[in-house]
Design a protein around this motif. Structure first.
Motif, mmCIF file in Angstrom:
data_model
loop_
_atom_site.group_PDB
_atom_site.id
_atom_site.type_symbol
_atom_site.label_atom_id
_atom_site.label_comp_id
_atom_site.label_asym_id
_atom_site.label_seq_id
_atom_site.Cartn_x
_atom_site.Cartn_y
_atom_site.Cartn_z
ATOM 1 N N THR A 35 87.616 73.486 50.366
ATOM 2 C CA THR A 35 87.569 75.364 49.675
ATOM 3 C C THR A 35 86.407 76.302 50.571
ATOM 4 O O THR A 35 84.998 75.406 50.162
ATOM 5 C CB THR A 35 87.160 75.907 48.087
ATOM 6 O OG1 THR A 35 88.667 75.611 47.373
ATOM 7 C CG2 THR A 35 87.393 76.818 48.419
ATOM 8 N N SER A 36 86.488 76.833 51.485
ATOM 9 C CA SER A 36 85.814 77.405 52.217
ATOM 10 C C SER A 36 84.498 78.215 51.282
ATOM 11 O O SER A 36 84.530 78.363 49.915
ATOM 12 C CB SER A 36 86.198 78.507 52.708
ATOM 13 O OG SER A 36 85.737 79.582 53.280
ATOM 14 N N MET A 37 83.247 78.219 52.404
ATOM 15 C CA MET A 37 81.866 78.664 50.825
ATOM 16 C C MET A 37 82.368 80.146 51.755
ATOM 17 O O MET A 37 81.149 80.689 50.590
ATOM 18 C CB MET A 37 81.462 77.451 51.493
ATOM 19 C CG MET A 37 81.107 76.130 51.606
ATOM 20 S SD MET A 37 80.230 76.249 49.512
ATOM 21 C CE MET A 37 78.316 76.622 50.080
ATOM 22 N N ASP A 38 82.743 80.586 52.215
ATOM 23 C CA ASP A 38 83.242 82.505 52.403
ATOM 24 C C ASP A 38 84.085 82.946 51.276
ATOM 25 O O ASP A 38 83.524 84.178 51.513
ATOM 26 C CB ASP A 38 83.523 82.409 53.352
ATOM 27 C CG ASP A 38 81.928 81.967 54.860
ATOM 28 O OD1 ASP A 38 81.476 81.525 54.716
ATOM 29 O OD2 ASP A 38 83.120 81.030 56.141
ATOM 30 N N ILE A 39 84.251 82.151 50.643
ATOM 31 C CA ILE A 39 85.145 82.651 49.349
ATOM 32 C C ILE A 39 84.631 82.677 48.535
ATOM 33 O O ILE A 39 83.941 82.302 48.190
ATOM 34 C CB ILE A 39 86.629 82.193 49.374
ATOM 35 C CG1 ILE A 39 87.082 81.988 50.647
ATOM 36 C CG2 ILE A 39 87.021 82.833 48.142
ATOM 37 C CD1 ILE A 39 88.386 81.497 50.606
ATOM 38 N N THR A 40 84.858 83.947 47.631
ATOM 39 C CA THR A 40 84.260 83.973 46.021
ATOM 40 C C THR A 40 84.554 83.102 45.254
ATOM 41 O O THR A 40 86.213 83.493 44.850
ATOM 42 C CB THR A 40 84.011 85.324 45.767
ATOM 43 O OG1 THR A 40 83.097 86.442 46.270
ATOM 44 C CG2 THR A 40 83.252 85.796 44.421
ATOM 45 N N TRP A 41 83.897 82.484 44.459
ATOM 46 C CA TRP A 41 84.516 81.192 43.259
ATOM 47 C C TRP A 41 85.202 82.108 42.417
ATOM 48 O O TRP A 41 84.865 81.400 41.262
ATOM 49 C CB TRP A 41 84.623 80.014 43.123
ATOM 50 C CG TRP A 41 84.295 79.217 44.641
ATOM 51 C CD1 TRP A 41 85.645 79.485 45.801
ATOM 52 C CD2 TRP A 41 83.580 77.884 45.351
ATOM 53 N NE1 TRP A 41 84.717 78.620 47.519
ATOM 54 C CE2 TRP A 41 84.376 77.552 46.545
ATOM 55 C CE3 TRP A 41 82.872 77.254 44.345
ATOM 56 C CZ2 TRP A 41 83.444 76.833 47.131
ATOM 57 C CZ3 TRP A 41 82.705 76.054 45.077
ATOM 58 C CH2 TRP A 41 82.324 75.833 46.769
ATOM 59 N N LYS B 288 77.415 72.121 47.345
ATOM 60 C CA LYS B 288 78.785 73.220 46.478
ATOM 61 C C LYS B 288 78.118 73.570 44.991
ATOM 62 O O LYS B 288 78.836 75.038 44.316
ATOM 63 C CB LYS B 288 80.211 72.569 47.161
ATOM 64 C CG LYS B 288 80.463 72.272 48.636
ATOM 65 C CD LYS B 288 81.208 71.571 49.097
ATOM 66 C CE LYS B 288 81.317 71.725 50.511
ATOM 67 N NZ LYS B 288 83.154 71.013 50.425
ATOM 68 N N LYS C 87 77.013 76.866 44.498
ATOM 69 C CA LYS C 87 77.897 78.043 44.693
ATOM 70 C C LYS C 87 79.333 77.375 43.213
ATOM 71 O O LYS C 87 79.308 78.950 42.583
ATOM 72 C CB LYS C 87 79.035 78.113 45.694
ATOM 73 C CG LYS C 87 79.613 79.040 45.640
ATOM 74 C CD LYS C 87 80.305 78.462 47.377
ATOM 75 C CE LYS C 87 81.060 79.559 47.876
ATOM 76 N NZ LYS C 87 81.011 81.068 47.938
ATOM 77 N N GLU D 289 79.017 81.277 40.665
ATOM 78 C CA GLU D 289 80.655 81.649 40.392
ATOM 79 C C GLU D 289 81.454 81.331 39.513
ATOM 80 O O GLU D 289 82.190 82.483 39.205
ATOM 81 C CB GLU D 289 81.165 81.851 42.157
ATOM 82 C CG GLU D 289 80.033 82.505 43.239
ATOM 83 C CD GLU D 289 80.088 82.616 44.347
ATOM 84 O OE1 GLU D 289 79.917 82.720 45.269
ATOM 85 O OE2 GLU D 289 81.670 81.604 44.989
#
Length: 267
Positions: free
Chosen positions: A56-62, A181, A184, A188
């Motif tokens: 999953t992209s690190m640029d998206i809010t999880w 990761k 993050k 989040e």
């Protein structure tokens, strides 16, 4: 889309059990359970964002709505099955949120050593600060120092008595994760960032099995409190184990889970 693995049952099963792992782990958590589970149901294991083989992209809010959408996408591929969701700890919190907000209808829910979040706002803010501090350790000090500290948490003291091979496998899985990761994920969708579901869980209507280990006193109390709110629920307390029931008593865990699915399916 989240990384997942589908495991075909040995029987002509119509059920699918989706397994959600805990923090600093991944879908391999359940490898030792597949043989027993596949006698009754198909199994789907998922790597949650920041864990295992997830990309999953690190640029998206999880956040939790995002997690729900991602699980929706995976389950859309398996709509022909009766869907059952099992989550451990962090995975259990996601399972609860999904049961209330997900697109796909669930037949049963199984919750292991988990909670519907933190009810009091001030305590939730405090936990966010703890999660942020732990994330900073991962970013700055690295994975090994974090894992060393994580393994000393009181939550996991019952793992000290596991046999050498089990302890080695757990540590290797933890050490195979990617620290940034994980950081993050903590920031989040850690416990502090989960919306409290205490005022919503009474809306869960499907059969719910709530599992706790008797040595995990905090989560025994939480399990009993959840059962009072979820009308169609049952609590099972495992003797002489702590937080990681599926590791500390594999055989009994499989027996209880398979028995629940069989019983509910036959009613």
């Amino acid at each position: 889309m989240l990384h997942y693995n589908f495991h075909q049952s040995n029987q002509d099963a119509t059920q699918l059990l989706i397994l959600l792992h805990g923090f600093i782990s991944d879908s391999r958590t359940y490898n030792n359970h597949l043989e027993a589970l596949l006698k009754e149901t198909n199994v789907l294991t998922i790597d949650l964002p920041g864990h295992g083989q997830d990309t999953t992209s690190m640029d998206i809010t999880w956040d939790f709505p995002f997690l729900t959408k991602e699980i929706d996408e995976v389950l859309a591929l398996y709509k022909e099955y009766q869907l059952n969701l099992l989550g451990y700890s962090m995975g259990g919190r996601i399972a609860l949120y999904y049961a209330l907000h997900g697109e796909h209808k669930l037949q049963h829910i199984i919750l292991e050593s988990t909670s519907p979040g933190i009810a009091k706002e001030e305590e939730r803010v405090e936990r966010q600060q703890v999660d942020a501090a732990r994330g900073k350790v991962l970013d700055i000090a690295g994975l090994e120092i974090f894992v060393n500290d994580w393994e000393k948490l009181p939550l996991f003291y019952t793992q000290y008595d596991l046999d050498k091979d089990k302890k080695k496998a757990i540590r290797e899985m933890r050490m195979s994760q990617q620290p940034h990761k994980l950081a993050k994920a903590l920031r989040e969708y850690g416990t502090g960032h989960m919306p409290s579901l205490w005022n919503e869980i009474q809306d869960i209507q499907v059969p719910c099995l709530i599992l706790a280990g008797e040595l995990d006193k905090k989560f025994v109390k939480t399990a009993q409190a959840m059962a009072k709110e979820i009308s169609n629920s049952h609590v099972h307390i495992f003797s002489e184990v702590g937080h990681t029931i599926h590791v500390e008593d594999e055989a009994e865990f499989d027996t209880i889970v398979v028995g629940f699915l069989k019983e509910e399916q036959n009613e």
